[in-house]
Scaffold this active site. Structure first.
Site, mmCIF file in Angstrom:
data_model
loop_
_atom_site.group_PDB
_atom_site.id
_atom_site.type_symbol
_atom_site.label_atom_id
_atom_site.label_comp_id
_atom_site.label_asym_id
_atom_site.label_seq_id
_atom_site.Cartn_x
_atom_site.Cartn_y
_atom_site.Cartn_z
ATOM 1 N N ASP A 1 -37.754 7.421 4.303
ATOM 2 C CA ASP A 1 -36.076 8.014 3.938
ATOM 3 C C ASP A 1 -35.051 7.663 5.436
ATOM 4 O O ASP A 1 -34.445 8.053 5.953
ATOM 5 C CB ASP A 1 -35.846 9.437 4.083
ATOM 6 C CG ASP A 1 -36.844 9.741 4.955
ATOM 7 O OD1 ASP A 1 -37.675 9.388 5.517
ATOM 8 O OD2 ASP A 1 -36.758 11.960 5.037
ATOM 9 N N LYS B 1 -42.090 19.500 14.731
ATOM 10 C CA LYS B 1 -41.124 20.388 14.626
ATOM 11 C C LYS B 1 -40.788 21.315 15.151
ATOM 12 O O LYS B 1 -41.730 22.524 14.619
ATOM 13 C CB LYS B 1 -40.745 20.887 13.013
ATOM 14 C CG LYS B 1 -40.914 20.061 11.881
ATOM 15 C CD LYS B 1 -39.789 19.487 11.900
ATOM 16 C CE LYS B 1 -39.797 18.242 10.619
ATOM 17 N NZ LYS B 1 -40.985 17.813 10.242
ATOM 18 N N ASP C 1 -33.055 9.312 9.759
ATOM 19 C CA ASP C 1 -33.513 9.345 8.705
ATOM 20 C C ASP C 1 -32.368 10.349 8.148
ATOM 21 O O ASP C 1 -31.091 11.290 7.840
ATOM 22 C CB ASP C 1 -34.301 10.814 9.450
ATOM 23 C CG ASP C 1 -34.956 11.791 8.454
ATOM 24 O OD1 ASP C 1 -34.317 11.962 7.212
ATOM 25 O OD2 ASP C 1 -36.164 12.267 8.683
#
Ligand code: GDD
Ligand code: MG
Length: 379
Positions: free
Chosen positions: A130, A181, A242
């Site tokens: 992606d 993250k 992204d």
């Protein structure tokens, strides 16, 4: 003569050092943040600038010398092969491996390793499915060879790194930590993130545990670092996006049309608009900002469409104003309706004189009558 041979050998060596002929593309994610676009279509198959997004990644890999690509599929796996077949239309040899239960990014790599032709020390390119980027793929491979790394990672700098994997490096570019993250402010130690393209020595993929889910970001990279492996970062400032959210997807498609994002697979010339064969656009409609209108779509009189993607068979009726939005397959935008930053799922119908707030998402097949004003904060 002797010099000529030496020069030719040098040139060949330089070319070989920057070339990897095999790649794995990770295309099995559910694309949750892109719903409702991903209800019927996996993220890599949603059209960007007129062709499934994956086409751009495959064409860029081919242009960099890749010959053999293995697609690691899971969610809606059955749609890839009917479209791309054996890959010959793109000059590639393509194979498909499907996980019946998703194995995560690392598990997916391990699951396809038997399809690679590479030897244990050979480089294998890996791409998240992606990412739209101008990455110099041969430069990443050359960095990998020059530094003798086990794994090399493309890194990019972003203003807000929290949604990504943070990758601090030392002055030589060697990776010192991998924080996927980050949850706390203390963990935000850099603005340098994992850009989703790697070179792995094949033996590193062989060593990923088989038959269970593995996250390359949460398990493999931290494990390799703890074991003293050499992970090399290559940071650059090329185009990078992204396409995991509707806003980013629409932006990426528009940037491909405008020529800001590089791809050999855009079906037409770069410019303010891309209108595919079989679309009908009224003479006085205004298309701008990298808008793409797919085959069978209809744009009515006086409509203004800016920075948006209108998918196959969709209708934008007379006088509608559509900005930074994605209009799904066969969806309809009623006359004079105003949309900004909206996603209309496949087959959704919006009556005339509506105005939807930025970030609104209309589910596939939903029907909204005339004149209602709706707001949604779900961005
Ligand atoms: N085959 C397979 N199986 N593919 C998967 C699976 C799986 O179980 N899970 C995810 N993928 C694929 C997705 O389709 C996507 O192409 C890629 O792996 C990354 O997954 P995302 O869900 O898009 O991850 P992300 O965007 O939150 O984070 C990743 O990308 C960031 C860069 O955009 C991480 O790699 C981050 O570290 C990175 O910064
Ligand atoms: Mg992603």
């Amino acid at each position: 003569m002797a010099t000529d041979i030496a020069d030719a050998t040098d040139a060949r060596t330089a070319a070989d050092n920057s070339r990897a002929t095999e790649a794995i593309l990770l295309v099995g994610g559910k694309g949750t943040r892109l719903r409702p676009l991903t209800v019927n279509t996996p993220k890599p198959m949603i059209p960007a600038a007129g062709v499934p997004f994956l086409t751009h990644q495959l064409a860029r890999a081919r242009a960099a010398g890749v010959e053999h690509v293995v697609l690691a599929t899971s969610y809606l796996a059955e749609v890839f092969e009917p479209y791309f077949g054996d890959g010959s239309a793109l000059g590639l040899s393509l194979e498909y491996v499907t996980e019946s239960d998703p194995l995560g990014t690392g598990g997916a790599l391990r699951n396809v390793v038997h399809r690679l032709h590479a030897g244990p020390g050979d480089p294998v390119l890996i791409f998240n499915g992606d990412i739209l980027t101008g990455l110099d793929i041969p430069a990443l491979v050359a960095t990998h060879r020059r530094t003798g790394a086990d794994v090399s990672l493309h890194l990019t700098k972003v203003p807000d790194p929290r949604a990504f994997g943070l990758v601090p490096t030392d002055p030589d570019g060697r990776v010192t930590a991998f924080l996927e993250k980050p949850q706390t402010p203390e963990e935000i130690v850099t603005d340098q993130i994992n850009a989703g393209a790697y070179v792995f020595n094949r033996s590193v993929i062989d060593a990923i545990p088989a038959g269970r889910p593995v996250s390359v970001e949460r398990e493999t990279f931290p494990g390799l670092l703890a074991a003293g492996a050499h992970l090399q970062g290559m940071v650059d400032s090329t185009y990078w996006l992204d396409l995991g959210t509707p806003h980013a997807f629409v932006r990426g498609s528009a940037d491909l049309v405008l020529g800001r994002a590089p791809s050999p697979a855009v079906p037409g010339r770069h410019g303010e608009r891309l209108v595919l064969t079989g679309a009908q656009v009224a003479d006085d409609a205004k298309l701008s900002g990298g808008t793409c209108v797919a085959a069978g779509a209809v744009i009515g009189s006086g409509a203004r469409v800016d920075g948006s993607t209108v998918l196959a068979g969709a209708r934008v009726e007379a006088g509608a104003v559509v900005k930074n939005s994605l209009i799904g397959v066969g969806a309809e935008v009623g006359a004079r309706t105003v949309l900004d930053g909206v996603v209309l799922g496949d087959g959704a119908v919006l009556g005339p004189d509506n105005e939807l707030a930025p970030g609104a998402r209309v589910w596939c097949g939903a029907r909204i009558g005339a004149g209602a004003i709706r707001f949604s904060s779900d961005q």
